[in-house]
Motif scaffolding. Sequence first.
Motif, mmCIF file in Angstrom:
data_model
loop_
_atom_site.group_PDB
_atom_site.id
_atom_site.type_symbol
_atom_site.label_atom_id
_atom_site.label_comp_id
_atom_site.label_asym_id
_atom_site.label_seq_id
_atom_site.Cartn_x
_atom_site.Cartn_y
_atom_site.Cartn_z
ATOM 1 N N LEU A 151 52.495 -38.760 10.441
ATOM 2 C CA LEU A 151 53.804 -38.940 9.813
ATOM 3 C C LEU A 151 54.940 -38.938 10.832
ATOM 4 O O LEU A 151 55.929 -39.655 10.665
ATOM 5 C CB LEU A 151 54.036 -37.854 8.754
ATOM 6 N N THR A 152 54.789 -38.157 11.897
ATOM 7 C CA THR A 152 55.853 -38.129 12.907
ATOM 8 C C THR A 152 55.811 -39.348 13.820
ATOM 9 O O THR A 152 56.738 -39.558 14.607
ATOM 10 C CB THR A 152 55.806 -36.839 13.750
ATOM 11 N N LEU A 153 54.765 -40.158 13.719
ATOM 12 C CA LEU A 153 54.745 -41.425 14.455
ATOM 13 C C LEU A 153 55.589 -42.487 13.758
ATOM 14 O O LEU A 153 56.046 -43.436 14.405
ATOM 15 C CB LEU A 153 53.313 -41.950 14.591
ATOM 16 N N ILE A 154 55.810 -42.336 12.470
ATOM 17 C CA ILE A 154 56.575 -43.333 11.720
ATOM 18 C C ILE A 154 57.975 -43.535 12.310
ATOM 19 O O ILE A 154 58.360 -44.674 12.581
ATOM 20 C CB ILE A 154 56.614 -42.978 10.215
ATOM 21 N N PRO A 155 58.750 -42.468 12.567
ATOM 22 C CA PRO A 155 60.063 -42.692 13.188
ATOM 23 C C PRO A 155 59.961 -43.325 14.579
ATOM 24 O O PRO A 155 60.818 -44.126 14.961
ATOM 25 C CB PRO A 155 60.671 -41.280 13.280
ATOM 26 N N THR A 156 58.907 -43.015 15.308
ATOM 27 C CA THR A 156 58.701 -43.621 16.623
ATOM 28 C C THR A 156 58.511 -45.127 16.482
ATOM 29 O O THR A 156 59.071 -45.908 17.256
ATOM 30 C CB THR A 156 57.471 -42.999 17.315
ATOM 31 N N LEU A 157 57.727 -45.534 15.503
ATOM 32 C CA LEU A 157 57.482 -46.959 15.276
ATOM 33 C C LEU A 157 58.735 -47.669 14.763
ATOM 34 O O LEU A 157 59.009 -48.801 15.153
ATOM 35 C CB LEU A 157 56.328 -47.145 14.289
ATOM 36 N N ILE A 158 59.496 -46.993 13.913
ATOM 37 C CA ILE A 158 60.704 -47.593 13.346
ATOM 38 C C ILE A 158 61.769 -47.805 14.414
ATOM 39 O O ILE A 158 62.464 -48.817 14.429
ATOM 40 C CB ILE A 158 61.265 -46.707 12.214
ATOM 41 N N THR A 159 61.908 -46.838 15.321
ATOM 42 C CA THR A 159 62.980 -46.916 16.318
ATOM 43 C C THR A 159 62.556 -47.598 17.615
ATOM 44 O O THR A 159 63.312 -47.612 18.575
ATOM 45 C CB THR A 159 63.523 -45.503 16.648
ATOM 46 N N TYR A 160 61.364 -48.193 17.634
ATOM 47 C CA TYR A 160 60.872 -48.863 18.837
ATOM 48 C C TYR A 160 61.709 -50.095 19.159
ATOM 49 O O TYR A 160 62.127 -50.837 18.282
ATOM 50 C CB TYR A 160 59.407 -49.270 18.660
ATOM 51 N N SER A 161 61.947 -50.301 20.436
ATOM 52 C CA SER A 161 62.658 -51.491 20.888
ATOM 53 C C SER A 161 61.925 -52.059 22.092
ATOM 54 O O SER A 161 61.550 -51.323 23.005
ATOM 55 C CB SER A 161 64.091 -51.130 21.284
ATOM 56 N N SER A 162 61.742 -53.373 22.091
ATOM 57 C CA SER A 162 61.053 -54.003 23.217
ATOM 58 C C SER A 162 62.000 -54.235 24.392
ATOM 59 O O SER A 162 61.552 -54.456 25.506
ATOM 60 C CB SER A 162 60.428 -55.324 22.779
ATOM 61 N N LYS A 163 63.296 -54.180 24.134
ATOM 62 C CA LYS A 163 64.254 -54.374 25.223
ATOM 63 C C LYS A 163 64.575 -53.037 25.893
ATOM 64 O O LYS A 163 64.393 -51.971 25.309
ATOM 65 C CB LYS A 163 65.533 -55.040 24.720
ATOM 66 N N GLU A 164 65.026 -53.133 27.124
ATOM 67 C CA GLU A 164 65.404 -51.935 27.881
ATOM 68 C C GLU A 164 66.673 -51.338 27.288
ATOM 69 O O GLU A 164 67.639 -52.053 27.025
ATOM 70 C CB GLU A 164 65.643 -52.319 29.346
ATOM 71 N N LEU A 165 66.659 -50.041 27.050
ATOM 72 C CA LEU A 165 67.796 -49.362 26.447
ATOM 73 C C LEU A 165 68.613 -48.629 27.504
ATOM 74 O O LEU A 165 68.072 -48.182 28.514
ATOM 75 C CB LEU A 165 67.311 -48.347 25.402
ATOM 76 N N THR A 166 69.896 -48.481 27.225
ATOM 77 C CA THR A 166 70.723 -47.645 28.091
ATOM 78 C C THR A 166 70.366 -46.187 27.804
ATOM 79 O O THR A 166 69.726 -45.885 26.785
ATOM 80 C CB THR A 166 72.227 -47.865 27.816
ATOM 81 N N ILE A 167 70.795 -45.303 28.664
ATOM 82 C CA ILE A 167 70.528 -43.873 28.453
ATOM 83 C C ILE A 167 71.131 -43.424 27.125
ATOM 84 O O ILE A 167 70.480 -42.700 26.362
ATOM 85 C CB ILE A 167 71.100 -43.030 29.622
ATOM 86 N N ARG A 168 72.332 -43.855 26.834
ATOM 87 C CA ARG A 168 72.999 -43.472 25.580
ATOM 88 C C ARG A 168 72.202 -43.974 24.370
ATOM 89 O O ARG A 168 71.988 -43.233 23.416
ATOM 90 C CB ARG A 168 74.419 -44.023 25.551
ATOM 91 N N GLN A 169 71.755 -45.227 24.418
ATOM 92 C CA GLN A 169 70.966 -45.778 23.312
ATOM 93 C C GLN A 169 69.642 -45.026 23.157
ATOM 94 O O GLN A 169 69.216 -44.732 22.039
ATOM 95 C CB GLN A 169 70.686 -47.270 23.542
ATOM 96 N N LEU A 170 69.011 -44.724 24.275
ATOM 97 C CA LEU A 170 67.739 -44.004 24.243
ATOM 98 C C LEU A 170 67.923 -42.614 23.636
ATOM 99 O O LEU A 170 67.153 -42.196 22.764
ATOM 100 C CB LEU A 170 67.152 -43.902 25.647
ATOM 101 N N LEU A 171 68.946 -41.899 24.081
ATOM 102 C CA LEU A 171 69.201 -40.555 23.547
ATOM 103 C C LEU A 171 69.533 -40.607 22.061
ATOM 104 O O LEU A 171 69.099 -39.744 21.291
ATOM 105 C CB LEU A 171 70.313 -39.871 24.337
ATOM 106 N N PHE A 172 70.292 -41.616 21.653
ATOM 107 C CA PHE A 172 70.632 -41.775 20.247
ATOM 108 C C PHE A 172 69.370 -42.014 19.420
ATOM 109 O O PHE A 172 69.169 -41.399 18.367
ATOM 110 C CB PHE A 172 71.630 -42.930 20.066
ATOM 111 N N ARG A 173 68.494 -42.869 19.899
ATOM 112 C CA ARG A 173 67.243 -43.142 19.179
ATOM 113 C C ARG A 173 66.353 -41.910 19.128
ATOM 114 O O ARG A 173 65.706 -41.647 18.124
ATOM 115 C CB ARG A 173 66.499 -44.305 19.809
ATOM 116 N N LYS A 174 66.297 -41.175 20.221
ATOM 117 C CA LYS A 174 65.486 -39.953 20.226
ATOM 118 C C LYS A 174 66.059 -38.926 19.254
ATOM 119 O O LYS A 174 65.302 -38.210 18.577
ATOM 120 C CB LYS A 174 65.394 -39.362 21.642
ATOM 121 N N ALA A 175 67.380 -38.838 19.163
ATOM 122 C CA ALA A 175 68.006 -37.910 18.212
ATOM 123 C C ALA A 175 67.678 -38.305 16.776
ATOM 124 O O ALA A 175 67.372 -37.447 15.934
ATOM 125 C CB ALA A 175 69.515 -37.871 18.427
#
Length: 144
Positions: free
Chosen positions: A50-74
């Motif tokens: 179940l905790t993989l679902i948010p990982t799959l939903i927020t996946y991006s194939s493009k390179e993210l900025t640090i801010r975008q990455l932290l936002f997605r992780k949050a």
Amino acid sequence: MKDRIKEIANSYFISVTLINAAIFATGMIFRPEQTFGYDAYLTPLILGFLTLIPTLITYSSKELTIRQLLFRKAIQLLLDIVIVIAVIFAESEINSETVTAAIGVSVSIVIVFAAVHVIEWTLERRTAKQLTEQLAEFQQRNSS
């Protein structure tokens, strides 16, 4: 795609292992007298999935900025907390004991989430170091 599946599998098995430890710790703190049947062995596997679902939903194939990455992780962390709390406490009556246990579970989710990411980062760093060393050896052999 193959690398993404391998990454998800690694994350899943690391998560399940740490979820086992978290269930043990929070169980010993909040309900040390409670015992379970064999069906309890499925709980970490299900929660890990179940905790993989948010990982799959927020996946991006493009390179993210640090801010975008932290936002997605949050967002991933928040979704993980919501999903796990909803599953664990879905049929529970809301009282002070349940709220205290939910807070304890939320803290353990944050710890597991952070630990999974630290372990993954360590493994990726080690792989990058090995690849860099192999590249240096290759360049040295071919420059002579």
